[in-house]
Design a protein around this motif. Sequence first.
Motif, short mmCIF file in Angstrom:
data_model
loop_
_atom_site.label_atom_id
_atom_site.label_comp_id
_atom_site.label_asym_id
_atom_site.label_seq_id
_atom_site.Cartn_x
_atom_site.Cartn_y
_atom_site.Cartn_z
N ALA A 225 0.85 -1.19 0.00
CA ALA A 225 0.00 0.00 0.00
C ALA A 225 0.89 1.24 0.00
CB ALA A 225 -0.91 0.01 1.23
N VAL A 226 0.26 2.39 0.00
CA VAL A 226 0.97 3.66 0.17
C VAL A 226 0.74 4.13 1.61
CG1 VAL A 226 1.23 6.05 -0.58
CG2 VAL A 226 0.69 4.26 -2.25
N TYR A 227 1.81 4.55 2.25
CA TYR A 227 1.74 4.99 3.65
C TYR A 227 2.08 6.47 3.73
CZ TYR A 227 1.35 0.08 4.75
OH TYR A 227 0.91 -1.21 4.82
N TYR A 228 1.21 7.24 4.38
CA TYR A 228 1.37 8.68 4.49
C TYR A 228 1.63 9.09 5.93
CZ TYR A 228 -0.85 8.97 -0.14
OH TYR A 228 -1.16 8.83 -1.47
N CYS A 229 2.55 10.02 6.10
CA CYS A 229 2.84 10.63 7.39
C CYS A 229 2.29 12.04 7.38
CB CYS A 229 4.36 10.62 7.60
SG CYS A 229 4.98 11.70 8.89
N LEU A 230 1.53 12.40 8.38
CA LEU A 230 0.98 13.75 8.50
C LEU A 230 1.37 14.33 9.85
CD1 LEU A 230 -1.09 12.13 6.61
CD2 LEU A 230 -2.71 13.90 7.24
N VAL A 231 1.60 15.63 9.86
CA VAL A 231 1.95 16.33 11.10
C VAL A 231 1.06 17.55 11.24
CG1 VAL A 231 3.76 17.62 12.27
CG2 VAL A 231 4.34 15.54 11.06
N GLY A 232 0.52 17.75 12.43
CA GLY A 232 -0.30 18.93 12.66
C GLY A 232 -0.96 18.91 14.01
N ASP A 233 -1.67 19.96 14.30
CA ASP A 233 -2.32 20.15 15.60
C ASP A 233 -3.76 19.67 15.49
OD1 ASP A 233 -3.57 21.09 17.89
OD2 ASP A 233 -2.41 22.93 17.94
N PRO A 234 -4.11 18.59 16.18
CA PRO A 234 -5.48 18.07 16.05
C PRO A 234 -6.54 18.99 16.63
CG PRO A 234 -4.27 16.90 17.76
CD PRO A 234 -3.28 17.78 17.06
N VAL A 235 -6.15 19.86 17.53
CA VAL A 235 -7.13 20.79 18.10
C VAL A 235 -7.49 21.85 17.06
CG1 VAL A 235 -7.55 22.50 19.87
CG2 VAL A 235 -6.32 20.40 20.44
N ILE A 236 -6.47 22.41 16.43
CA ILE A 236 -6.71 23.39 15.37
C ILE A 236 -7.30 22.71 14.15
CG2 ILE A 236 -5.60 25.04 13.82
CD1 ILE A 236 -3.54 25.55 15.97
N GLY A 237 -6.87 21.48 13.90
CA GLY A 237 -7.38 20.75 12.74
C GLY A 237 -6.61 21.04 11.48
N ASN A 238 -5.29 21.22 11.61
CA ASN A 238 -4.51 21.57 10.43
C ASN A 238 -3.58 20.45 9.97
OD1 ASN A 238 -2.59 21.58 12.41
ND2 ASN A 238 -1.63 23.48 11.80
N MET A 239 -3.82 19.22 10.41
CA MET A 239 -2.93 18.12 10.01
C MET A 239 -3.48 17.46 8.78
SD MET A 239 -3.59 15.92 13.45
CE MET A 239 -2.07 15.09 13.18
N LEU A 240 -3.54 18.21 7.71
CA LEU A 240 -4.26 17.76 6.54
C LEU A 240 -3.43 17.78 5.28
CD1 LEU A 240 -7.47 19.70 7.47
CD2 LEU A 240 -7.05 17.29 7.83
N THR A 241 -2.11 17.80 5.41
CA THR A 241 -1.22 17.78 4.25
C THR A 241 -0.62 16.40 4.13
OG1 THR A 241 -0.72 20.12 4.51
CG2 THR A 241 0.78 18.82 3.16
N PHE A 242 -1.01 15.66 3.09
CA PHE A 242 -0.62 14.27 2.97
C PHE A 242 0.76 14.05 2.36
CE2 PHE A 242 -3.88 11.15 4.13
CZ PHE A 242 -4.88 11.99 4.54
N GLY A 243 1.21 14.90 1.49
CA GLY A 243 2.50 14.63 0.85
C GLY A 243 2.41 13.47 -0.12
N GLY A 244 3.56 13.00 -0.59
CA GLY A 244 3.59 11.96 -1.61
C GLY A 244 3.48 10.55 -1.09
N GLY A 245 3.78 10.32 0.17
CA GLY A 245 3.66 8.99 0.74
C GLY A 245 4.80 8.07 0.36
#
Lengths: 111, 113
Positions: free
Chosen positions: A84-104
Amino acid sequence: LAKTTQPISMDSYEGQEVNITCSHNNIATNDYITWYQQFPSQGPRFIIQGYKTKVTNEVASLFIPADRKSSTLSLPRVSLSDTAVYYCLVGDPVIGNMLTFGGGTRLMVKP
Amino acid sequence: EAGVAQSPRYKIIEKRQSVAFWCNPISGHATLYWYQQILGQGPKLLIQFQNNGVVDDSQLPKDRFSAERLKGVDSTLKIQPAKLEDSAVYLCASSFGGVGEQFFGPGTRLTVL
């Protein structure tokens, strides 16, 4: 938003442990690290989330060093179905900005 | 528990035509997201709703894309007029509150000819 860098692809064999590393040098204090898995023709599926040290669930472990500038997703004893393709995301779950997936990372598990 | 529902699953249109996609999130999930995933790339967030308000639409091409989430439940994403480069899979996701875990639907594969 913290930018993440992952290897484009990895190969493994059935029964082996696979470690996929993600670099996130500008991670912010409140940021969490989340990993998703995506199979062809399906939407991504949540695997694991962590903030520091180690997190383990029934499918994977997530290792985060003290400086949090990287993280490693560990898949124990992979099978062909882990291809499969595996994606790492980083962000603040309270703000809700961990939404950049990148290429994986495209993981290919061979028999 | 029912998952995120999307329709249609596939759509083929000609450029300059209009198209609409529908999403019904998991019951009780306040946050709804629309993503665009071009072949070989990771999903790109188009718009994020919290109940029926927009949280983030910074990457939505507003000259041709629009989205609404009336009554804070299901949502519609529209493209008018479509361009060739809009060919992609459009994914809808929902989460209970913050972005601890997003649940994705199967997606709508759009082909613009």
